[in-house]
Design a protein around this motif. Sequence first.
Motif, PDB file in Angstrom:
ATOM      1  N   LEU A 225       0.723  -1.076  -0.098  1.00 32.00           N
ATOM      2  CA  LEU A 225       0.155   0.015  -0.130  1.00 32.00           C
ATOM      3  C   LEU A 225       0.821   1.255   0.089  1.00 32.00           C
ATOM      4  CD1 LEU A 225      -3.072   0.704   0.057  1.00 32.00           C
ATOM      5  CD2 LEU A 225      -2.767   1.192   2.622  1.00 32.00           C
ATOM      6  N   PRO A 226       0.614   2.157  -0.952  1.00 35.51           N
ATOM      7  CA  PRO A 226       1.654   3.209  -1.083  1.00 35.51           C
ATOM      8  C   PRO A 226       1.689   4.080   0.427  1.00 35.51           C
ATOM      9  CG  PRO A 226       0.579   3.121  -3.305  1.00 35.51           C
ATOM     10  CD  PRO A 226      -0.150   1.885  -1.899  1.00 35.51           C
ATOM     11  N   ASP A 227       2.771   4.663   0.661  1.00 35.47           N
ATOM     12  CA  ASP A 227       3.021   5.279   1.930  1.00 35.47           C
ATOM     13  C   ASP A 227       1.831   6.505   2.062  1.00 35.47           C
ATOM     14  OD1 ASP A 227       5.095   3.763   1.824  1.00 35.47           O
ATOM     15  OD2 ASP A 227       6.472   5.295   2.221  1.00 35.47           O
ATOM     16  N   GLU A 228       1.562   7.128   0.848  1.00 37.73           N
ATOM     17  CA  GLU A 228       0.302   8.187   1.074  1.00 37.73           C
ATOM     18  C   GLU A 228      -0.901   7.910   1.761  1.00 37.73           C
ATOM     19  OE1 GLU A 228      -1.330  10.436  -2.324  1.00 37.73           O
ATOM     20  OE2 GLU A 228      -0.123   8.981  -3.590  1.00 37.73           O
ATOM     21  N   PHE A 229      -1.258   6.666   1.387  1.00 38.21           N
ATOM     22  CA  PHE A 229      -2.548   6.119   1.767  1.00 38.21           C
ATOM     23  C   PHE A 229      -2.676   5.465   2.942  1.00 38.21           C
ATOM     24  CE2 PHE A 229      -2.623   5.666  -2.855  1.00 38.21           C
ATOM     25  CZ  PHE A 229      -3.289   6.953  -3.106  1.00 38.21           C
ATOM     26  N   ARG A 230      -1.522   5.085   3.563  1.00 40.98           N
ATOM     27  CA  ARG A 230      -1.569   4.344   5.005  1.00 40.98           C
ATOM     28  C   ARG A 230      -2.152   4.868   6.151  1.00 40.98           C
ATOM     29  NH1 ARG A 230       4.601   1.398   4.596  1.00 40.98           N
ATOM     30  NH2 ARG A 230       4.372   0.614   2.429  1.00 40.98           N
ATOM     31  N   THR A 231      -1.767   6.187   6.388  1.00 39.89           N
ATOM     32  CA  THR A 231      -2.456   6.839   7.575  1.00 39.89           C
ATOM     33  C   THR A 231      -3.923   7.255   7.483  1.00 39.89           C
ATOM     34  OG1 THR A 231      -1.676   9.006   6.636  1.00 39.89           O
ATOM     35  CG2 THR A 231      -0.203   7.768   8.231  1.00 39.89           C
ATOM     36  N   HIS A 232      -4.374   7.231   6.119  1.00 41.65           N
ATOM     37  CA  HIS A 232      -5.781   7.565   5.800  1.00 41.65           C
ATOM     38  C   HIS A 232      -6.721   6.469   5.906  1.00 41.65           C
ATOM     39  CE1 HIS A 232      -5.031  11.546   4.140  1.00 41.65           C
ATOM     40  NE2 HIS A 232      -4.080  11.002   3.233  1.00 41.65           N
ATOM     41  N   LEU A 233      -6.267   5.314   6.207  1.00 39.98           N
ATOM     42  CA  LEU A 233      -7.090   4.102   6.486  1.00 39.98           C
ATOM     43  C   LEU A 233      -7.747   3.989   7.831  1.00 39.98           C
ATOM     44  CD1 LEU A 233      -4.775   0.788   5.284  1.00 39.98           C
ATOM     45  CD2 LEU A 233      -6.803   2.000   3.957  1.00 39.98           C
ATOM     46  N   GLY A 234      -7.072   4.869   8.885  1.00 38.98           N
ATOM     47  CA  GLY A 234      -7.700   4.611   9.856  1.00 38.98           C
ATOM     48  C   GLY A 234      -7.983   3.457  10.644  1.00 38.98           C
ATOM     49  N   ASN A 235      -9.116   2.702  10.896  1.00 38.40           N
ATOM     50  CA  ASN A 235      -9.300   1.512  11.293  1.00 38.40           C
ATOM     51  C   ASN A 235      -9.886   0.701  10.271  1.00 38.40           C
ATOM     52  OD1 ASN A 235     -11.585   2.762  11.849  1.00 38.40           O
ATOM     53  ND2 ASN A 235     -12.248   1.197  13.499  1.00 38.40           N
ATOM     54  N   ARG A 236     -10.103   1.046   9.145  1.00 33.55           N
ATOM     55  CA  ARG A 236     -10.733   0.590   8.222  1.00 33.55           C
ATOM     56  C   ARG A 236      -9.919  -0.617   7.592  1.00 33.55           C
ATOM     57  NH1 ARG A 236     -10.642   5.877   6.641  1.00 33.55           N
ATOM     58  NH2 ARG A 236     -12.436   7.005   6.326  1.00 33.55           N
ATOM     59  N   ILE A 237     -10.788  -1.892   7.510  1.00 33.48           N
ATOM     60  CA  ILE A 237      -9.974  -2.884   7.131  1.00 33.48           C
ATOM     61  C   ILE A 237     -10.459  -3.557   5.780  1.00 33.48           C
ATOM     62  CG2 ILE A 237      -9.051  -3.842   9.476  1.00 33.48           C
ATOM     63  CD1 ILE A 237     -11.234  -5.678   9.702  1.00 33.48           C
ATOM     64  N   TYR A 238     -11.835  -3.030   5.592  1.00 33.41           N
ATOM     65  CA  TYR A 238     -12.362  -3.332   4.209  1.00 33.41           C
ATOM     66  C   TYR A 238     -13.509  -2.251   4.061  1.00 33.41           C
ATOM     67  CZ  TYR A 238     -14.739  -5.688   0.380  1.00 33.41           C
ATOM     68  OH  TYR A 238     -15.225  -6.014  -0.703  1.00 33.41           O
ATOM     69  N   GLY A 239     -13.162  -1.614   2.742  1.00 36.73           N
ATOM     70  CA  GLY A 239     -13.990  -0.831   2.169  1.00 36.73           C
ATOM     71  C   GLY A 239     -14.107   0.666   3.026  1.00 36.73           C
ATOM     72  N   CYS A 240     -14.922   1.664   2.695  1.00 40.71           N
ATOM     73  CA  CYS A 240     -14.922   2.924   3.215  1.00 40.71           C
ATOM     74  C   CYS A 240     -16.402   3.536   2.992  1.00 40.71           C
ATOM     75  CB  CYS A 240     -14.075   3.841   2.530  1.00 40.71           C
ATOM     76  SG  CYS A 240     -13.903   5.499   3.243  1.00 40.71           S
ATOM     77  N   ASP A 241     -16.859   3.971   3.966  1.00 35.89           N
ATOM     78  CA  ASP A 241     -18.177   4.691   3.851  1.00 35.89           C
ATOM     79  C   ASP A 241     -18.283   6.393   4.062  1.00 35.89           C
ATOM     80  OD1 ASP A 241     -19.785   2.270   3.640  1.00 35.89           O
ATOM     81  OD2 ASP A 241     -19.717   1.778   5.753  1.00 35.89           O
ATOM     82  N   THR A 242     -17.390   6.843   4.136  1.00 32.76           N
ATOM     83  CA  THR A 242     -17.012   8.153   4.353  1.00 32.76           C
ATOM     84  C   THR A 242     -17.893   9.040   3.416  1.00 32.76           C
ATOM     85  OG1 THR A 242     -15.025   8.267   5.500  1.00 32.76           O
ATOM     86  CG2 THR A 242     -15.799  10.359   4.726  1.00 32.76           C
ATOM     87  N   CYS A 243     -17.931   8.611   2.249  1.00 28.69           N
ATOM     88  CA  CYS A 243     -18.757   9.566   1.155  1.00 28.69           C
ATOM     89  C   CYS A 243     -20.383   9.197   1.356  1.00 28.69           C
ATOM     90  CB  CYS A 243     -18.399   9.305  -0.279  1.00 28.69           C
ATOM     91  SG  CYS A 243     -18.634   7.778  -0.739  1.00 28.69           S
ATOM     92  N   GLN A 244     -20.438   8.244   2.229  1.00 35.47           N
ATOM     93  CA  GLN A 244     -22.108   7.801   2.279  1.00 35.47           C
ATOM     94  C   GLN A 244     -22.349   8.360   3.649  1.00 35.47           C
ATOM     95  OE1 GLN A 244     -23.899   4.370   0.460  1.00 35.47           O
ATOM     96  NE2 GLN A 244     -21.919   3.292   1.167  1.00 35.47           N
ATOM     97  N   THR A 245     -21.699   8.393   4.597  1.00 35.61           N
ATOM     98  CA  THR A 245     -22.020   8.728   6.168  1.00 35.61           C
ATOM     99  C   THR A 245     -22.364  10.367   6.090  1.00 35.61           C
ATOM    100  OG1 THR A 245     -19.700   8.760   6.723  1.00 35.61           O
ATOM    101  CG2 THR A 245     -20.969   6.698   7.227  1.00 35.61           C
ATOM    102  N   VAL A 246     -21.390  11.100   5.157  1.00 30.91           N
ATOM    103  CA  VAL A 246     -21.779  12.688   5.317  1.00 30.91           C
ATOM    104  C   VAL A 246     -22.784  12.996   4.486  1.00 30.91           C
ATOM    105  CG1 VAL A 246     -19.418  12.979   5.940  1.00 30.91           C
ATOM    106  CG2 VAL A 246     -20.189  12.973   3.434  1.00 30.91           C
ATOM    107  N   CYS A 247     -23.427  11.975   3.734  1.00 30.48           N
ATOM    108  CA  CYS A 247     -24.435  12.387   2.572  1.00 30.48           C
ATOM    109  C   CYS A 247     -25.787  12.877   3.326  1.00 30.48           C
ATOM    110  CB  CYS A 247     -25.000  11.337   1.609  1.00 30.48           C
ATOM    111  SG  CYS A 247     -26.098  11.837   0.365  1.00 30.48           S
ATOM    112  N   PRO A 248     -26.240  13.870   3.196  1.00 26.65           N
ATOM    113  CA  PRO A 248     -27.582  14.552   3.819  1.00 26.65           C
ATOM    114  C   PRO A 248     -28.750  13.520   3.436  1.00 26.65           C
ATOM    115  CG  PRO A 248     -26.542  16.446   2.941  1.00 26.65           C
ATOM    116  CD  PRO A 248     -25.724  15.226   2.406  1.00 26.65           C
ATOM    117  N   LYS A 249     -28.671  12.833   2.173  1.00 25.28           N
ATOM    118  CA  LYS A 249     -29.768  11.961   1.980  1.00 25.28           C
ATOM    119  C   LYS A 249     -29.740  10.532   2.589  1.00 25.28           C
ATOM    120  CE  LYS A 249     -31.001  15.069  -1.530  1.00 25.28           C
ATOM    121  NZ  LYS A 249     -32.195  15.701  -1.249  1.00 25.28           N
TER     122      LYS A 249
END
Length: 376
Positions: A225-249
């Motif tokens: 995993l390229p270095d620039e992305f490692r700290t962005h994972l947080g505690n995610r081990i599969y997938g990402c919901d950020t763009c859904q959890t912030v959606c007002p809809k």
Amino acid sequence: MNVLTLQQQVRDYAISIGIDKIGFTSAAPFIDLKRLLKQQQELGYQSGFEEADITKRTEPTLLLEQAQSIIAIAVAYPSKMVDAPQGKKGERRGIFCRASWGIDYHTAMRERLALLEQFILEKVPTAKLRSMVDTGELSDRAVAERAGIGWSGKNTNIITPEFGSYVYLAEMITNIPFESDEAIGDQCEDCRLCLDVCPTGALIQGGQLNAQRCIAFLTQTKGDLPDEFRTHLGNRIYGCDTCQTVCPKNKRKHNLIHEELFPDPEIAKPLLKPLLTISNKDFKQQFGHISGAWRGKKPLQRNAIYALAHFKEEEAIPLLEEVMTTDERPVIKGAAAWAIGKINGEQSKAILQRALIDEQDAYVIEEIHKGLLFTQ
């Protein structure tokens, strides 16, 4: 039988078997999608998991002889976990994205499609049908959008008025000339929350995603995993919901509807340390029924290591040292070395320096050096 009568019967039956929304569209080519996919291909924005042949992805008549229409279906999945376990020092937890909380959605959708096929064939024995979920040639989202299931949001997800974007999608091509439903117009308007909060800037603009930068994709890769992305994972081990959890809809869209899609909290939010040494047998037994296991345990173990680094979990350093020195997979050994340095406990520097003495793999040696930089 009159086609409109059949169409209504199909709608009614679909709801009775656990399909939350159904729509119909023609089997005409997806002209706008073809242009977009060519652009994505030229820019290198594709994940590589999708069908490579753009023509197959956009011309349904190539996939079923005499195709006249497509049935799109959607099944809502939960966005809320009841009694979610809380991680704490010494017992840190990772997280699977919501789309992987219940049983594998491929299974859930295929079961419903099989019942729907059977129902249609009982009514029209000569009907030709071809169903697909996710891994088929067609774009589930493009079909769903044109069939009126929802609109394509700026986060590239289909957003439904009833369930938000927390829906699984699938479709069935048929030679029955069903009447097309009307598409739903864009309702994102000037909102751009998803673009603004994307951790890696993967959302280039409304409706355009660079999959190579998307955490949901990156968590599924098996290599380094390229270095620039490692700290962005947080505690995610599969997938990402950020763009859904912030959606007002998606506000107040919990979708606790289908029990087989409810999360097992201990699976959806697993303890991180046990993942590092789990056997293939135990991994299959514990996680084999969810979609997040499709790439095997290696990507999840790598991500779990980075999650421990995210938490600065010093109590995990002895286990990380064990992984770094005994695991045979360079990517996992290297991730452990990087994490030991990132956590930067009292013994981190000495542990990494000792590891350098015997390590022979060039990649792992490079990762040890990266880890040592954190201890300076």
